[in-house]
Write a protein that holds these residues in place. Structure first.
Motif, PDB file in Angstrom:
ATOM      1  N   THR A  35       0.817  -1.209   0.000  1.00  0.00           N
ATOM      2  CA  THR A  35       0.000   0.000   0.000  1.00  0.00           C
ATOM      3  C   THR A  35       0.854   1.264   0.000  1.00  0.00           C
ATOM      4  O   THR A  35       0.320   2.367  -0.167  1.00  0.00           O
ATOM      5  CB  THR A  35      -0.945   0.031   1.219  1.00  0.00           C
ATOM      6  OG1 THR A  35      -0.180  -0.164   2.421  1.00  0.00           O
ATOM      7  CG2 THR A  35      -1.994  -1.064   1.119  1.00  0.00           C
ATOM      8  N   LEU A  36       2.155   1.114   0.165  1.00  0.00           N
ATOM      9  CA  LEU A  36       3.042   2.269   0.146  1.00  0.00           C
ATOM     10  C   LEU A  36       3.170   2.863  -1.255  1.00  0.00           C
ATOM     11  O   LEU A  36       3.142   4.080  -1.434  1.00  0.00           O
ATOM     12  CB  LEU A  36       4.429   1.885   0.670  1.00  0.00           C
ATOM     13  CG  LEU A  36       4.612   1.876   2.185  1.00  0.00           C
ATOM     14  CD1 LEU A  36       5.976   1.309   2.542  1.00  0.00           C
ATOM     15  CD2 LEU A  36       4.469   3.284   2.750  1.00  0.00           C
ATOM     16  N   THR A  37       3.320   1.994  -2.271  1.00  0.00           N
ATOM     17  CA  THR A  37       3.470   2.497  -3.638  1.00  0.00           C
ATOM     18  C   THR A  37       2.247   3.285  -4.089  1.00  0.00           C
ATOM     19  O   THR A  37       2.399   4.386  -4.637  1.00  0.00           O
ATOM     20  CB  THR A  37       3.761   1.343  -4.608  1.00  0.00           C
ATOM     21  OG1 THR A  37       5.029   0.758  -4.271  1.00  0.00           O
ATOM     22  CG2 THR A  37       3.826   1.848  -6.047  1.00  0.00           C
ATOM     23  N   PRO A  38       1.004   2.790  -3.903  1.00  0.00           N
ATOM     24  CA  PRO A  38      -0.156   3.611  -4.268  1.00  0.00           C
ATOM     25  C   PRO A  38      -0.189   4.958  -3.547  1.00  0.00           C
ATOM     26  O   PRO A  38      -0.534   5.979  -4.147  1.00  0.00           O
ATOM     27  CB  PRO A  38      -1.348   2.737  -3.864  1.00  0.00           C
ATOM     28  CG  PRO A  38      -0.840   1.343  -3.972  1.00  0.00           C
ATOM     29  CD  PRO A  38       0.590   1.423  -3.513  1.00  0.00           C
ATOM     30  N   MET A  39       0.189   4.964  -2.254  1.00  0.00           N
ATOM     31  CA  MET A  39       0.189   6.220  -1.510  1.00  0.00           C
ATOM     32  C   MET A  39       1.230   7.191  -2.090  1.00  0.00           C
ATOM     33  O   MET A  39       0.949   8.373  -2.321  1.00  0.00           O
ATOM     34  CB  MET A  39       0.483   5.937  -0.039  1.00  0.00           C
ATOM     35  CG  MET A  39       0.452   7.174   0.862  1.00  0.00           C
ATOM     36  SD  MET A  39       2.083   7.960   1.031  1.00  0.00           S
ATOM     37  CE  MET A  39       2.915   6.735   2.055  1.00  0.00           C
ATOM     38  N   ARG A  40       2.435   6.674  -2.369  1.00  0.00           N
ATOM     39  CA  ARG A  40       3.475   7.538  -2.942  1.00  0.00           C
ATOM     40  C   ARG A  40       3.079   8.017  -4.335  1.00  0.00           C
ATOM     41  O   ARG A  40       3.371   9.165  -4.719  1.00  0.00           O
ATOM     42  CB  ARG A  40       4.798   6.769  -3.000  1.00  0.00           C
ATOM     43  CG  ARG A  40       5.408   6.503  -1.628  1.00  0.00           C
ATOM     44  CD  ARG A  40       6.524   5.495  -1.727  1.00  0.00           C
ATOM     45  NE  ARG A  40       7.150   5.257  -0.434  1.00  0.00           N
ATOM     46  CZ  ARG A  40       7.885   4.187  -0.152  1.00  0.00           C
ATOM     47  NH1 ARG A  40       8.081   3.247  -1.081  1.00  0.00           N
ATOM     48  NH2 ARG A  40       8.414   4.041   1.042  1.00  0.00           N
ATOM     49  N   THR A  41       2.433   7.151  -5.085  1.00  0.00           N
ATOM     50  CA  THR A  41       1.996   7.539  -6.433  1.00  0.00           C
ATOM     51  C   THR A  41       1.001   8.680  -6.374  1.00  0.00           C
ATOM     52  O   THR A  41       1.099   9.657  -7.128  1.00  0.00           O
ATOM     53  CB  THR A  41       1.368   6.331  -7.159  1.00  0.00           C
ATOM     54  OG1 THR A  41       2.331   5.294  -7.270  1.00  0.00           O
ATOM     55  CG2 THR A  41       0.882   6.720  -8.545  1.00  0.00           C
ATOM     56  N   TRP A  42       0.033   8.578  -5.466  1.00  0.00           N
ATOM     57  CA  TRP A  42      -0.950   9.648  -5.353  1.00  0.00           C
ATOM     58  C   TRP A  42      -0.324  10.924  -4.837  1.00  0.00           C
ATOM     59  O   TRP A  42      -0.774  12.035  -5.168  1.00  0.00           O
ATOM     60  CB  TRP A  42      -2.126   9.227  -4.483  1.00  0.00           C
ATOM     61  CG  TRP A  42      -3.165   8.511  -5.280  1.00  0.00           C
ATOM     62  CD1 TRP A  42      -3.471   7.181  -5.254  1.00  0.00           C
ATOM     63  CD2 TRP A  42      -4.021   9.083  -6.272  1.00  0.00           C
ATOM     64  NE1 TRP A  42      -4.455   6.891  -6.167  1.00  0.00           N
ATOM     65  CE2 TRP A  42      -4.812   8.043  -6.815  1.00  0.00           C
ATOM     66  CE3 TRP A  42      -4.193  10.377  -6.778  1.00  0.00           C
ATOM     67  CZ2 TRP A  42      -5.762   8.259  -7.802  1.00  0.00           C
ATOM     68  CZ3 TRP A  42      -5.130  10.585  -7.772  1.00  0.00           C
ATOM     69  CH2 TRP A  42      -5.897   9.546  -8.262  1.00  0.00           C
TER      70      TRP A  42
END
Length: 466
Positions: A180-187
């Motif tokens: 879930t870190l990658t989606p958060m960083r992407t947003w």
């Protein structure tokens, strides 16, 4: 009886090498796993809200027509995004099961098929926007100036729908794999890029003065940047998910499985959006002050959704992984851990809404009628928080298990047969106004919490075939 060994499950499930699932100490790794998945998901949703608020703020500074046009276009964009979200639910559930089974290659193949489908849906969404946008805006009663501005905004942003689809579905697959870190960083990148470009092209001090065109370019470009970032992450692979590098063809069986899980989820969201449009009509009939108070109440309450969303993501991922590992007890443990945390946080936020309602509404308006009605709505929102926590987490776990037909049935039945009739009866029939309409929301989430909870506790989700 000989002791039977069970293969190691993915980190975060809190499952040991053996089947001894009743050891109290196993709750500690479960708690860590839930928190590791939930907090980035909460921040991701918060960043989503920031994108909407940024666009609304800048559009508001461009004038009433621009603000209405962006809001009107957003309704069609949300309608198209329902289908992207449907594929995302299917990807999350199936990737989580593959990860739980320790099959990294299968998780990658599922992700690839979901991305291919997402691209196709994205192009179809673009075509729909160009063909049906003007008609839809006219059907919604847009004035000619607003219709023209909305079509200008939509025609530009629609070009990014394929990228938007990849962004949504790619992030969903990563969540299923426990990232879930990658989606958060992407947003975070999407928010930053959108804000910088929007201010540069259309902000109050912009040297370009592109107006609504600049806002559309910024929104579309930010989505493309986010999709590229997700694509790079998936191409490089993760410890639990690797895209196939050679077998790049269409796999009909996997596509069918993704759609079998995802389409009911899409239908659920579509029926929900249609019901909310009808509810908007109920509230606008109460007058301008009531509608303004309703909008303010929703924006304030949207912040209280965040813990529920985050813990629903955790429950969805860990339930799917537990089923893949053939250890459903771990999924139950993860879901009840997520539920307890959601109840604590959302209950606290509910208390804040009850005590600080007038002050919170006062931040948005000075109209006494709006403040009075908005504060009353937020006091009801405080009562909704525990029911919403139960509904979010249990339904998230069911979706993670692939039990999306049941979530469709319950959501559609509850919002159409409970929320809408009660809102109409209380708001107009009994003359209770906006608080009556929000009591319909309380009844809706209470029914959903009870039925989702019953389904989860019954264990029927453990036998769902995906």
């Amino acid at each position: 009886m000989p002791h039977r060994e069970i293969r190691r499950a993915p980190a975060g499930l809190g499952i040991s090498r053996t089947a001894s699932l009743r050891v109290p100490g196993e709750w500690a790794p479960t708690l860590r796993g839930v928190l590791q998945l939930a907090w980035p998901a909460v921040l991701e949703q918060l960043l989503n809200i920031v994108v909407d608020w940024t666009d609304a703020y800048l559009a508001g500074h461009l004038g009433t027509v621009a603000l209405a046009a962006v809001g009107l276009s957003g309704q069609l964009i949300n309608l198209v995004a329902v289908f992207f979200g449907a594929l995302g639910v299917g990807a999350t559930a199936l990737v989580a099961r593959a990860v739980g089974a320790g099959d990294r290659n299968q998780a990658g193949r599922i992700t690839l098929q979901a991305l291919v489908s997402a691209g196709a849906f994205g192009f179809a969404g673009t075509a729909f926007a160009y063909i049906g946008g003007a008609w839809l805006f006219a059907a919604l009663g847009a004035e000619p100036a607003v219709n023209t501005a909305a079509r200008t905004y939509l025609n530009i942003t629609a070009l990014s729908f394929p990228a938007m689809a990849i962004l949504f579905v790619g992030n969903a697959a990563l969540r299923g794999a426990g990232d879930t870190l990658t989606p958060m960083r992407t947003w975070a990148v999407v928010v930053f890029a959108n804000a910088i470009m929007a201010w540069t092209l259309s902000g109050p001090w912009s040297p370009f003065r592109l107006g609504i065109v600049g806002l559309a370019i910024a929104a579309a470009s930010a989505r493309v940047i986010g999709a590229v970032q997700v694509g790079i992450r998936l191409w490089r692979g993760t410890p639990r998910l690797a895209l196939p590098r050679q077998e790049l063809g269409i796999e009909g069986n996997l596509l069918k499985r993704i759609l079998r899980v995802g389409l009911p989820a899409g239908a659920e969201q579509l029926l929900l959006q249609l019901a909310l449009l009808n509810l908007t009509g109920v509230i606008t009939g109460l007058g301008t002050a009531a509608y303004a108070a309703h909008q303010i109440g929703l924006r304030v309450m949207s912040l209280s959704f965040l813990p529920g969303w985050g813990f629903a993501v955790a429950a969805s991922t860990l339930t799917g992984q537990a089923l893949g590992a053939k250890q459903p007890e771990a999924g139950k443990r993860a879901t009840f851990t997520a539920l307890l945390l959601a109840l604590i946080l959302m209950g606290t936020l509910g208390l804040a809404l009850a005590l600080g309602g007038p002050l919170l509404v006062d931040l948005f308006t000075e109209d006494p009628a709006v403040i009075r009605q908005g504060a009353a709505a937020l006091r009801i929102a405080a009562l909704i928080q525990p029911m919403m926590a139960l509904s979010f987490v249990f339904s998230g776990a069911l979706r993670g298990a692939g039990d999306t037909r049941y979530t469709l049935l319950i959501t559609a039945t509850s919002i159409w047969l409970v929320r809408l009739p009660i809102a109409i009866l209380f708001a107009h029939g009994l003359g209770w106004g906006l608080p009556g309409a929000w009591l319909g929301m309380l009844a809706d989430f209470s029914v959903r919490a009870m039925l989702f909870g019953w389904r989860f506790i019954s264990g029927a989700w453990e036998r769902v075939h995906v």
